[in-house]
Design a protein around this motif. Structure first.
Motif, PDB file in Angstrom:
ATOM      1  N   ASP A  29      -0.677  12.728  -5.082  1.00  0.00           N
ATOM      2  CA  ASP A  29       0.702  12.515  -4.644  1.00  0.00           C
ATOM      3  C   ASP A  29       0.886  11.121  -4.066  1.00  0.00           C
ATOM      4  N   SER A  30      -0.043  10.688  -3.203  1.00  0.00           N
ATOM      5  CA  SER A  30       0.021   9.339  -2.654  1.00  0.00           C
ATOM      6  C   SER A  30      -1.346   8.960  -2.100  1.00  0.00           C
ATOM      7  N   ARG A  35      -5.116   7.306   4.083  1.00  0.00           N
ATOM      8  CA  ARG A  35      -4.693   8.669   3.789  1.00  0.00           C
ATOM      9  C   ARG A  35      -4.527   8.872   2.293  1.00  0.00           C
ATOM     10  N   VAL A  36      -5.016  10.020   1.809  1.00  0.00           N
ATOM     11  CA  VAL A  36      -4.842  10.414   0.410  1.00  0.00           C
ATOM     12  C   VAL A  36      -4.265  11.827   0.416  1.00  0.00           C
ATOM     13  N   ILE A  37      -3.197  12.041  -0.356  1.00  0.00           N
ATOM     14  CA  ILE A  37      -2.596  13.367  -0.463  1.00  0.00           C
ATOM     15  C   ILE A  37      -2.755  13.841  -1.904  1.00  0.00           C
ATOM     16  N   LEU A  38      -3.420  14.989  -2.058  1.00  0.00           N
ATOM     17  CA  LEU A  38      -3.706  15.551  -3.376  1.00  0.00           C
ATOM     18  C   LEU A  38      -2.977  16.871  -3.562  1.00  0.00           C
ATOM     19  N   ASN A  39      -2.549  17.131  -4.770  1.00  0.00           N
ATOM     20  CA  ASN A  39      -2.008  18.423  -5.157  1.00  0.00           C
ATOM     21  C   ASN A  39      -3.148  19.159  -5.856  1.00  0.00           C
ATOM     22  N   THR A  40      -3.659  20.220  -5.231  1.00  0.00           N
ATOM     23  CA  THR A  40      -4.787  20.967  -5.793  1.00  0.00           C
ATOM     24  C   THR A  40      -4.334  22.361  -6.205  1.00  0.00           C
ATOM     25  N   VAL A  41      -5.224  23.086  -6.858  1.00  0.00           N
ATOM     26  CA  VAL A  41      -4.909  24.456  -7.259  1.00  0.00           C
ATOM     27  C   VAL A  41      -4.789  25.376  -6.048  1.00  0.00           C
ATOM     28  N   MET A  42      -5.244  24.932  -4.880  1.00  0.00           N
ATOM     29  CA  MET A  42      -5.169  25.726  -3.656  1.00  0.00           C
ATOM     30  C   MET A  42      -4.112  25.205  -2.684  1.00  0.00           C
TER      31      MET A  42
END
Length: 90
Positions: A29-30, A35-42
């Protein structure tokens, strides 16, 4: 013929707080050096640290890796503001 849907596994491997590998990542996501923002399966995963550098994201397999000093990782609850509206308010 039915199409089989296989869920991506979600694992996190952190080595000496310097190298992070995650499976089951859908999208980044960013990201910044702190900072790292991830969209995960959870759900959405926020990684905070210093000198964070994204090494790779394999779109097909969902494998992600980064280097730097990891200080914290936390999952967010799913928000009702998903998609483009959510990104406007970051």
């Amino acid at each position: 013929m039915q199409k089989q849907i296989t869920a991506l596994p979600h694992n996190i491997i952190l080595e000496s707080r310097k190298t992070l590998r995650i499976s089951g990542v859908k999208d980044i996501d960013s990201f910044t050096e702190n900072r790292v923002i991830l969209n995960t399966v959870m759900g959405e995963l926020t990684i905070k640290g210093e000198d964070l550098h994204v090494i790779s994201l394999e779109a097909e397999s969902g494998d992600f890796s980064l280097t730097g000093t990891v200080c914290s990782m936390s999952y967010s609850r799913n928000s009702s503001l998903d998609g483009p509206v959510k990104r406007l308010f970051r």
